[in-house]
Design a protein around this motif. Structure first.
Motif, PDB file in Angstrom:
ATOM      1  N   ASN A  54       3.358   6.440 -18.934  1.00 19.70           N
ATOM      2  CA  ASN A  54       1.940   6.160 -18.738  1.00 19.70           C
ATOM      3  C   ASN A  54       1.472   6.719 -17.397  1.00 19.70           C
ATOM      4  OD1 ASN A  54       1.656   4.823 -21.169  1.00 19.70           O
ATOM      5  ND2 ASN A  54       2.048   2.826 -20.282  1.00 19.70           N
ATOM      6  N   ASN A  55       0.273   7.282 -17.392  1.00 15.71           N
ATOM      7  CA  ASN A  55      -0.290   7.883 -16.198  1.00 15.71           C
ATOM      8  C   ASN A  55      -1.252   6.888 -15.563  1.00 15.71           C
ATOM      9  OD1 ASN A  55      -1.131   9.653 -14.245  1.00 15.71           O
ATOM     10  ND2 ASN A  55      -2.546  10.739 -15.579  1.00 15.71           N
ATOM     11  N   THR A  56      -0.929   6.396 -14.369  1.00 11.62           N
ATOM     12  CA  THR A  56      -1.795   5.463 -13.649  1.00 11.62           C
ATOM     13  C   THR A  56      -2.478   6.220 -12.510  1.00 11.62           C
ATOM     14  OG1 THR A  56      -0.307   3.660 -14.171  1.00 11.62           O
ATOM     15  CG2 THR A  56      -1.866   3.274 -12.403  1.00 11.62           C
ATOM     16  N   TYR A  57      -3.786   6.041 -12.384  1.00 11.71           N
ATOM     17  CA  TYR A  57      -4.537   6.721 -11.346  1.00 11.71           C
ATOM     18  C   TYR A  57      -5.661   5.809 -10.849  1.00 11.71           C
ATOM     19  CZ  TYR A  57      -7.496   7.700 -15.393  1.00 11.71           C
ATOM     20  OH  TYR A  57      -8.271   7.572 -16.512  1.00 11.71           O
ATOM     21  N   ILE A  58      -6.222   6.170  -9.704  1.00  4.22           N
ATOM     22  CA  ILE A  58      -7.292   5.397  -9.097  1.00  4.22           C
ATOM     23  C   ILE A  58      -8.632   5.964  -9.578  1.00  4.22           C
ATOM     24  CG2 ILE A  58      -8.364   4.667  -6.933  1.00  4.22           C
ATOM     25  CD1 ILE A  58      -5.554   3.566  -7.294  1.00  4.22           C
ATOM     26  N   ARG A  59      -9.495   5.052 -10.038  1.00  9.13           N
ATOM     27  CA  ARG A  59     -10.836   5.450 -10.478  1.00  9.13           C
ATOM     28  C   ARG A  59     -11.788   4.343 -10.037  1.00  9.13           C
ATOM     29  NH1 ARG A  59     -12.680   6.346 -16.753  1.00  9.13           N
ATOM     30  NH2 ARG A  59     -14.890   6.477 -16.328  1.00  9.13           N
ATOM     31  N   ALA A  60     -12.745   4.699  -9.232  1.00  2.90           N
ATOM     32  CA  ALA A  60     -13.732   3.758  -8.703  1.00  2.90           C
ATOM     33  C   ALA A  60     -13.057   2.612  -7.944  1.00  2.90           C
ATOM     34  CB  ALA A  60     -14.618   3.221  -9.816  1.00  2.90           C
ATOM     35  N   GLY A  61     -11.991   2.938  -7.222  1.00  2.42           N
ATOM     36  CA  GLY A  61     -11.307   1.934  -6.425  1.00  2.42           C
ATOM     37  C   GLY A  61     -10.393   1.008  -7.211  1.00  2.42           C
ATOM     38  N   LYS A  62     -10.269   1.205  -8.519  1.00  5.45           N
ATOM     39  CA  LYS A  62      -9.413   0.364  -9.372  1.00  5.45           C
ATOM     40  C   LYS A  62      -8.306   1.226  -9.972  1.00  5.45           C
ATOM     41  CE  LYS A  62     -12.477  -3.122  -9.602  1.00  5.45           C
ATOM     42  NZ  LYS A  62     -12.329  -4.462  -9.272  1.00  5.45           N
ATOM     43  N   ARG A  63      -7.225   0.579 -10.379  1.00  5.71           N
ATOM     44  CA  ARG A  63      -6.134   1.290 -11.055  1.00  5.71           C
ATOM     45  C   ARG A  63      -6.450   1.376 -12.544  1.00  5.71           C
ATOM     46  NH1 ARG A  63      -0.329  -0.325  -9.409  1.00  5.71           N
ATOM     47  NH2 ARG A  63      -0.080   1.864  -8.971  1.00  5.71           N
ATOM     48  N   TRP A  64      -6.388   2.573 -13.098  1.00  6.21           N
ATOM     49  CA  TRP A  64      -6.592   2.817 -14.527  1.00  6.21           C
ATOM     50  C   TRP A  64      -5.315   3.406 -15.092  1.00  6.21           C
ATOM     51  CZ3 TRP A  64     -11.265   2.360 -17.411  1.00  6.21           C
ATOM     52  CH2 TRP A  64     -12.316   1.843 -16.685  1.00  6.21           C
ATOM     53  N   THR A  65      -5.061   3.116 -16.358  1.00 10.41           N
ATOM     54  CA  THR A  65      -3.852   3.618 -17.003  1.00 10.41           C
ATOM     55  C   THR A  65      -4.224   4.427 -18.233  1.00 10.41           C
ATOM     56  OG1 THR A  65      -2.615   1.704 -16.244  1.00 10.41           O
ATOM     57  CG2 THR A  65      -1.644   2.975 -18.027  1.00 10.41           C
ATOM     58  N   ASP A  66      -3.717   5.652 -18.283  1.00 10.91           N
ATOM     59  CA  ASP A  66      -3.849   6.507 -19.457  1.00 10.91           C
ATOM     60  C   ASP A  66      -2.569   6.312 -20.263  1.00 10.91           C
ATOM     61  OD1 ASP A  66      -4.628   8.414 -21.264  1.00 10.91           O
ATOM     62  OD2 ASP A  66      -3.938  10.095 -20.037  1.00 10.91           O
ATOM     63  N   ARG A  67      -2.659   5.557 -21.349  1.00 15.37           N
ATOM     64  CA  ARG A  67      -1.465   5.165 -22.095  1.00 15.37           C
ATOM     65  C   ARG A  67      -1.004   6.263 -23.064  1.00 15.37           C
ATOM     66  NH1 ARG A  67      -0.167   0.053 -21.145  1.00 15.37           N
ATOM     67  NH2 ARG A  67      -1.767  -1.302 -20.309  1.00 15.37           N
ATOM     68  N   ALA A  68       0.302   6.329 -23.263  1.00 15.36           N
ATOM     69  CA  ALA A  68       0.889   7.284 -24.205  1.00 15.36           C
ATOM     70  C   ALA A  68       0.638   6.826 -25.634  1.00 15.36           C
ATOM     71  CB  ALA A  68       2.390   7.403 -23.951  1.00 15.36           C
ATOM     72  N   LYS A  69       0.723   7.734 -26.578  1.00  9.04           N
ATOM     73  CA  LYS A  69       0.523   7.413 -27.990  1.00  9.04           C
ATOM     74  C   LYS A  69       1.626   6.487 -28.489  1.00  9.04           C
ATOM     75  CE  LYS A  69      -2.908  10.234 -29.045  1.00  9.04           C
ATOM     76  NZ  LYS A  69      -4.174   9.798 -29.496  1.00  9.04           N
ATOM     77  N   VAL A  70       1.301   5.675 -29.482  1.00  6.94           N
ATOM     78  CA  VAL A  70       2.246   4.732 -30.061  1.00  6.94           C
ATOM     79  C   VAL A  70       3.333   5.481 -30.820  1.00  6.94           C
ATOM     80  CG1 VAL A  70       2.492   2.872 -31.735  1.00  6.94           C
ATOM     81  CG2 VAL A  70       0.501   2.955 -30.258  1.00  6.94           C
ATOM     82  N   THR A  71       4.566   5.052 -30.658  1.00  6.50           N
ATOM     83  CA  THR A  71       5.696   5.620 -31.378  1.00  6.50           C
ATOM     84  C   THR A  71       6.113   4.652 -32.470  1.00  6.50           C
ATOM     85  OG1 THR A  71       6.445   6.691 -29.362  1.00  6.50           O
ATOM     86  CG2 THR A  71       8.032   6.517 -31.150  1.00  6.50           C
TER      87      THR A  71
END
Length: 106
Positions: A54-71
């Protein structure tokens, strides 16, 4: 087929049909997912996703997670086998998909 096994028995099921309605396929995925091996693999995959994939990054001062597709770990193809400890709670699920399964009591 449900007369060949009862609750509190270990039974090996084999999927005998590849063509089935979506609700039957989802029920089979849920039943196959009850195996210890599949549960362990899901647990390890969840840990790997949380730490690596999962890719976690900062957006608008908050942590957001770009989740991987379900296996999908539960294999519901024709000829696939799975072993379950049959409990009274899953008897109705087994009865609903029994025409797609062959059972052998261990």
């Amino acid at each position: 087929m449900s007369d060949t096994y009862t609750a509190n028995q270990t039974v090996t099921f084999t999927i005998t049909s590849g063509q089935m309605p979506m609700k039957a396929k989802k029920t089979l995925e849920r039943l196959v997912g009850m195996q210890t091996e599949v549960q362990r693999a899901r647990k390890l995959l969840a840990k790997r996703r949380r730490l690596v994939t999962n890719n976690t990054y900062i957006r608008a001062g908050k942590r957001w997670t770009d989740r991987a597709k379900v296996t999908r770990l539960a294999d519901t193809k024709k000829g696939a086998s799975f072993t379950l400890q049959v409990s009274p709670q899953i008897m109705s699920d087994l009865k609903s998909v029994e025409k797609y399964l062959a059972a052998k009591v261990n």
